[in-house]
Enzyme design. Structure first.
Site, PDB file in Angstrom:
ATOM      1  N   ARG A   1      22.040-124.121  56.815  1.00 47.65           N
ATOM      2  CA  ARG A   1      23.010-124.620  55.843  1.00 47.65           C
ATOM      3  C   ARG A   1      22.502-124.373  54.417  1.00 47.65           C
ATOM      4  NH1 ARG A   1      23.787-130.244  54.311  1.00 47.65           N
ATOM      5  NH2 ARG A   1      25.926-130.549  53.578  1.00 47.65           N
TER       6      ARG A   1
ATOM      7  N   HIS B   1      33.576-115.494  52.151  1.00 49.48           N
ATOM      8  CA  HIS B   1      34.967-115.927  51.978  1.00 49.48           C
ATOM      9  C   HIS B   1      35.898-114.721  51.827  1.00 49.48           C
ATOM     10  CE1 HIS B   1      34.167-120.276  51.108  1.00 49.48           C
ATOM     11  NE2 HIS B   1      32.979-119.799  50.780  1.00 49.48           N
TER      12      HIS B   1
ATOM     13  N   GLY C   1      34.144-125.018  52.446  1.00 53.84           N
ATOM     14  CA  GLY C   1      34.158-126.363  51.882  1.00 53.84           C
ATOM     15  C   GLY C   1      32.768-126.944  52.040  1.00 53.84           C
ATOM     16  N   GLU C   2      32.700-128.185  52.442  1.00 53.64           N
ATOM     17  CA  GLU C   2      31.410-128.840  52.666  1.00 53.64           C
ATOM     18  C   GLU C   2      31.403-129.332  54.106  1.00 53.64           C
ATOM     19  OE1 GLU C   2      27.930-130.545  52.776  1.00 53.64           O
ATOM     20  OE2 GLU C   2      29.626-131.918  53.029  1.00 53.64           O
ATOM     21  N   SER C   3      30.486-128.796  54.915  1.00 55.30           N
ATOM     22  CA  SER C   3      30.572-128.992  56.367  1.00 55.30           C
ATOM     23  C   SER C   3      30.531-130.457  56.778  1.00 55.30           C
ATOM     24  CB  SER C   3      29.471-128.196  57.081  1.00 55.30           C
ATOM     25  OG  SER C   3      28.193-128.560  56.605  1.00 55.30           O
TER      26      SER C   3
ATOM     27  N   CYS D   1      32.183-119.639  56.030  1.00 62.73           N
ATOM     28  CA  CYS D   1      31.234-120.460  55.281  1.00 62.73           C
ATOM     29  C   CYS D   1      30.998-121.798  56.004  1.00 62.73           C
ATOM     30  CB  CYS D   1      31.706-120.646  53.839  1.00 62.73           C
ATOM     31  SG  CYS D   1      30.375-121.136  52.710  1.00 62.73           S
TER      32      CYS D   1
ATOM     33  N   ILE E   1      29.356-118.019  48.493  1.00 58.62           N
ATOM     34  CA  ILE E   1      29.323-119.173  47.602  1.00 58.62           C
ATOM     35  C   ILE E   1      28.528-120.290  48.287  1.00 58.62           C
ATOM     36  CG2 ILE E   1      30.710-120.842  46.302  1.00 58.62           C
ATOM     37  CD1 ILE E   1      33.059-118.785  46.570  1.00 58.62           C
ATOM     38  N   ARG E   2      27.277-120.472  47.872  1.00 55.70           N
ATOM     39  CA  ARG E   2      26.371-121.457  48.494  1.00 55.70           C
ATOM     40  C   ARG E   2      26.475-121.353  50.022  1.00 55.70           C
ATOM     41  NH1 ARG E   2      27.685-126.690  47.626  1.00 55.70           N
ATOM     42  NH2 ARG E   2      25.567-127.393  48.045  1.00 55.70           N
TER      43      ARG E   2
ATOM     44  N   GLU F   1      38.972-114.540  52.190  1.00 57.91           N
ATOM     45  CA  GLU F   1      40.286-114.935  51.665  1.00 57.91           C
ATOM     46  C   GLU F   1      40.384-114.820  50.141  1.00 57.91           C
ATOM     47  OE1 GLU F   1      37.867-118.689  51.423  1.00 57.91           O
ATOM     48  OE2 GLU F   1      38.048-117.018  52.831  1.00 57.91           O
TER      49      GLU F   1
END
Length: 210
Positions: free
Chosen positions: A109, A179, A48-50, A80, A138-139, A181
């Protein structure tokens, strides 16, 4: 009894992590409140976004309870953004960014951002048997520095990011930049479920849950 593993259900691939854990023999439950956290044997922190996840943890009054359980030895796996939150040090974060800690590493990051925004790579992964692990980034962050307490499990083998560390472990805490998953390869989740089982088996007076 099966180990009971929570997935922090504030942002990210919650459903995919729950499904993977169930397939690896755990009872998987979403965690959004302290009472749910108190009832798990291990915790997954998804991507997600930390900084957003940090704010949501605080909004849901979970920040300190999660930190306390990690300090008390709760096994955890971060993918991530989850890796960033479990790192002791972050480079390239916001000025006020803080982490849960637990891994003696420095993470950069959005490290792959400018170089190779999102990509896939096959990784030799220590502790995972069989063919290389197909990793989707992913980023993603990468690990810039590893302290003496942490163990490197995987690094990118080729391309512009060759040599960058993307999987680490310290005791019961596991983290990947990628990721697992989303690929259908359950081996990283299986490794974490085994980490949780081992932690349960090591508890005083524990006679094995099988």
């Amino acid at each position: 009894m099966k180990p009971r593993i929570g997935v922090l259900a504030l942002q990210g691939d919650v459903r995919e992590h729950l499904r993977a854990l169930e397939e690896c023999g755990a009872v998987a439950v979403p965690v959004r409140r302290e009472s749910e956290l108190a009832d798990v044997d291990g915790l997954v922190i998804p991507g997600g976004e930390s900084t957003t996840i940090e704010k949501l943890l605080r909004a849901f009054d979970l920040w300190e309870p999660v930190r306390e359980r990690l300090r008390a030895g709760l096994p955890a796996y971060g993918s991530c953004a989850g890796m960033i939150l479990l790192a002791d040090h972050v480079v390239g974060g916001t000025a006020d960014q803080t982490t849960l800690g637990g891994l003696d590493i420095t993470v950069r990051r959005n490290a792959f951002g400018r170089q190779v925004d999102s990509f896939e790579s096959d990784l030799a992964f220590a502790g995972v048997d069989g063919e290389p692990v197909h990793a989707v980034f992913i980023r993603a962050p990468w690990v810039e520095d590893v302290g003496p307490g942490a163990q490197v499990l995987a690094a990118v083998g080729e391309g512009p990011a060759a040599g960058r560390i993307v999987a680490v472990r310290q005791g019961g805490v596991l983290a990947t930049s990628f990721h697992p998953e989303v690929t259908g390869d359950m081996r990283v989740h299986r490794l974490f479920v085994q980490i949780v089982r081992d932690a349960l088996d090591a508890e005083p007076g524990h006679h094995g849950k099988g």
